[in-house]
Design a protein around this motif. Structure first.
Motif, short mmCIF file in Angstrom:
data_model
loop_
_atom_site.label_atom_id
_atom_site.label_comp_id
_atom_site.label_asym_id
_atom_site.label_seq_id
_atom_site.Cartn_x
_atom_site.Cartn_y
_atom_site.Cartn_z
N LEU A 33 44.38 41.40 42.03
CA LEU A 33 44.72 41.70 40.64
C LEU A 33 46.19 41.39 40.36
CD1 LEU A 33 43.91 42.80 37.88
CD2 LEU A 33 44.40 45.10 38.74
N SER A 34 47.07 41.74 41.27
CA SER A 34 48.50 41.46 41.07
C SER A 34 48.74 39.96 40.98
CB SER A 34 49.31 42.06 42.22
OG SER A 34 49.25 43.46 42.19
N ARG A 35 48.07 39.20 41.82
CA ARG A 35 48.22 37.74 41.80
C ARG A 35 47.73 37.18 40.46
NH1 ARG A 35 45.86 36.86 46.27
NH2 ARG A 35 43.79 36.38 45.48
N LYS A 36 46.60 37.69 39.99
CA LYS A 36 46.07 37.21 38.71
C LYS A 36 46.98 37.60 37.55
CE LYS A 36 41.23 37.00 40.07
NZ LYS A 36 39.88 37.52 39.90
N LEU A 37 47.53 38.81 37.59
CA LEU A 37 48.45 39.23 36.53
C LEU A 37 49.70 38.35 36.51
CD1 LEU A 37 48.16 43.12 36.69
CD2 LEU A 37 47.46 41.63 34.81
N ARG A 38 50.23 38.04 37.68
CA ARG A 38 51.40 37.14 37.74
C ARG A 38 51.04 35.78 37.15
NH1 ARG A 38 51.98 39.64 42.72
NH2 ARG A 38 51.05 37.87 43.81
N HIS A 39 49.82 35.31 37.43
CA HIS A 39 49.37 34.03 36.88
C HIS A 39 49.31 34.09 35.35
CE1 HIS A 39 47.17 30.27 36.58
NE2 HIS A 39 46.25 30.89 35.87
N PHE A 40 48.75 35.17 34.81
CA PHE A 40 48.68 35.32 33.36
C PHE A 40 50.07 35.44 32.75
CE2 PHE A 40 44.22 36.95 34.07
CZ PHE A 40 43.61 35.83 33.51
N GLU A 41 50.98 36.12 33.43
CA GLU A 41 52.35 36.22 32.93
C GLU A 41 53.02 34.85 32.90
OE1 GLU A 41 53.71 39.25 35.61
OE2 GLU A 41 53.11 40.88 34.25
N THR A 42 52.71 34.01 33.89
CA THR A 42 53.23 32.64 33.90
C THR A 42 52.67 31.86 32.71
OG1 THR A 42 53.47 32.66 36.31
CG2 THR A 42 53.37 30.51 35.25
N ILE A 43 51.38 32.04 32.46
CA ILE A 43 50.76 31.37 31.30
C ILE A 43 51.44 31.84 30.02
CG2 ILE A 43 48.65 31.20 29.92
CD1 ILE A 43 47.09 31.31 32.59
N SER A 44 51.71 33.13 29.91
CA SER A 44 52.39 33.67 28.73
C SER A 44 53.76 33.03 28.57
CB SER A 44 52.51 35.19 28.85
OG SER A 44 53.15 35.73 27.71
N SER A 45 54.47 32.86 29.66
CA SER A 45 55.78 32.21 29.62
C SER A 45 55.63 30.75 29.17
CB SER A 45 56.44 32.28 30.99
OG SER A 45 57.66 31.60 31.00
N ASP A 46 54.59 30.07 29.66
CA ASP A 46 54.34 28.69 29.25
C ASP A 46 54.03 28.60 27.75
OD1 ASP A 46 54.72 27.93 31.87
OD2 ASP A 46 52.58 27.69 32.32
N ILE A 47 53.31 29.59 27.24
CA ILE A 47 53.01 29.63 25.81
C ILE A 47 54.31 29.78 25.02
CG2 ILE A 47 51.93 30.99 23.97
CD1 ILE A 47 49.67 31.61 25.99
N ASP A 48 55.19 30.67 25.48
CA ASP A 48 56.48 30.84 24.80
C ASP A 48 57.27 29.54 24.80
OD1 ASP A 48 56.02 33.49 24.18
OD2 ASP A 48 57.07 34.26 25.94
#
Length: 104
Positions: free
Chosen positions: A68-83
């Motif tokens: 779960l932590s790995r997936k959350l970090r991945h989603f946070e990276t995607i969020s940063s890419d969206i920004d």
């Protein structure tokens, strides 16, 4: 000359990215809240008497949290890419809205 069609397209892209970012942020927040709740439950179960079931359960939960932590970090990276994409589109929009022509 300002290309209104290009400006409208860029504005739509910014709007879509912002909507995607809001949805992703909401998902991340919910997943983090779920993670905290499960962590609290696991800590309560830690008071169980020792046994193979407890060890197996705790091992499974550790694997779950790691994944779960790995997936959350991945989603946070995607969020940063969206920004970053929003910033790029806004820059393109500003460039498109800047009058082009001879400078006197």
């Amino acid at each position: 000359m300002i290309d209104q069609k290009k400006i409208d397209q860029l504005l739509k892209e910014v709007e879509d990215l912002e909507s995607l970012d809001i949805s992703l942020e909401s998902f991340i927040n919910k997943a983090q809240a779920d993670q905290l709740l499960i962590k609290q439950i696991v800590e309560e179960m830690d008071s169980w008497k020792s046994g193979k079931a407890q060890e197996a359960f705790l091992s499974t939960m550790e694997d779950y949290f790691e994944t779960l932590s790995r997936k959350l970090r991945h989603f946070e990276t995607i969020s940063s890419d969206i920004d970053s994409a929003k910033t790029g589109v806004r820059f393109s929009l500003a460039m498109e809205q800047t009058p082009k022509g001879p400078k006197w």
